[in-house]
Design a protein around this motif. Structure first.
Motif: not given
Length: 361
Positions: A187-188, A220-221, A264-266, A288-297
């Motif tokens: 995984a993942p 995918q990006r 953000g490349l294909s 791979l950036i599709n599933f990444r997430s962030f917290r905003l400061t």
């Protein structure tokens, strides 16, 4: 068939919108869903057996609504059916154009802005399914000026990667994959390059449990980072040519490695953009950036009230909680947001005098 009767054929969605369907239903002997399907699968016949004057009037109305249509004799050859249909996703490269893209998407779909925003921020941001090549071309023409790229996938020939979630264990996923002739990895990313048929079977077994996420290769990006670079002078010229980086900036970049070169490349673009650099001896990382997430400061704000209004809605937080947090800066908000929403918030807040940064979640 009436002698000299005419038919109305839609050639392309062009600048049109699904919102016209409701107005068209009384004039065509088609259910709303079928009428919408024909618009998005153009070229397609909307109606036949019409008197010439009525056909011309309808054609004018449709043309004024942004569609490309033609009036033909009923006995003219029928338009060839779409050879393939496609699922379509949008990739927003410039977070500052989020509102513009949402407005255009809402117009195309005939839906509220909130629904368009949700579709654009989904993973993947699939906004339409089963559309023709003519519709794909029309969407590309409409969204390219807004800084959004159209990704199209032909489902029967699509390839998929399978990502495990925390909802189920690999022990549950393993037999499902093995039944499709796939040996699970760690995984993942537990399986690569599944066919559409394999992916459908995996989804039927595991999707309802929330155990996996499937991602079409076409959607995918990736970000590409430079980890190390060869020391020869020719690499500077190559880097400028391949990235558009100003020559004066190259020495500074090479002193601060690793650094992101492309965002953000294909999947297809990754191969084209990395090959020359790797051939020259550079070491690269592809993420791979599709599933990444962030917290905003939020670092500082010239207009905390405006920032609080935006953030409470975007993050689903009580307004008083958001206002209180912004009174003690810097502050990191705990709700995580996906890549597209994060880039939009950074750009939107900047335009309102609020400086932010993103923390990987």
């Amino acid at each position: 068939m009436m002698n000299g009767s005419r038919r109305v054929t839609v050639l392309s969605l062009h600048r049109g919108s699904a919102s016209i369907v409701r107005a068209l239903v009384p004039h065509f002997d088609l259910a709303p869903a079928e009428l919408a399907a024909r618009l998005f699968r153009a070229p397609a016949v909307l109606a036949g057996g019409l008197p010439e004057q009525l056909a011309s009037s309808l054609s004018e109305v449709l043309g004024n609504a942004g569609l490309r249509v033609v009036v033909e004799p009923d006995d003219a050859p029928l338009p060839p059916p779409a050879v393939h249909t496609y699922d379509v996703a949008l990739y927003l490269r410039d977070g500052g154009r989020f509102r513009d893209v949402c407005t255009e998407l809402a117009a195309v779909l005939g839906c509220p802005l909130s629904d368009a925003a949700a579709a654009l921020c989904a993973t993947p941001p699939t906004v339409l399914g089963s559309v023709s090549q003519a519709t794909v071309d029309a969407l590309q023409a409409r969204f390219a000026p807004l800084g959004a790229e159209v990704d199209a996938s032909h489902p029967p020939t699509a390839r998929y990667d399978v990502f495990a979630t925390d909802a189920v264990s690999l022990a549950v996923i393993r037999p499902v994959l093995e039944a499709q002739g796939v040996t699970p990895a760690e995984a993942p990313l537990v399986a690569r390059d599944l066919s559409h048929e394999q992916a459908e079977r995996v989804w039927r077994e595991l999707g309802p449990r929330g155990g996996v996420r499937l991602l079409d290769h076409a959607f995918q990006r990736f970000d590409v980072s430079l980890l190390s670079a060869p020391s020869d002078a020719g690499f500077t010229e190559l880097l400028v040519r391949e990235t558009g980086m100003p020559p004066a900036l190259v020495p500074k970049v090479l002193k601060r490695l690793p650094v992101v070169l492309h965002t953000g490349l294909s999947r297809a673009d990754v191969v084209a953009r990395t090959a020359p650099l790797e051939a020259a001896g550079a070491k690269l990382a592809v993420q791979l950036i599709n599933f990444r997430s962030f917290r905003l400061t939020v670092e500082d704000s010239k207009d905390p009230a405006a920032a609080a209004e935006l953030l409470s809605t975007a993050l689903g937080l009580p307004a008083n909680e958001t206002r209180s947090a912004l009174s003690r800066l810097p502050h990191t908000f705990q709700p995580a947001v996906g890549d597209t929403r994060a880039r939009w918030l950074v750009a939107e807040l900047r335009s309102r005098g609020t400086r932010t940064s993103l923390v990987s979640h």
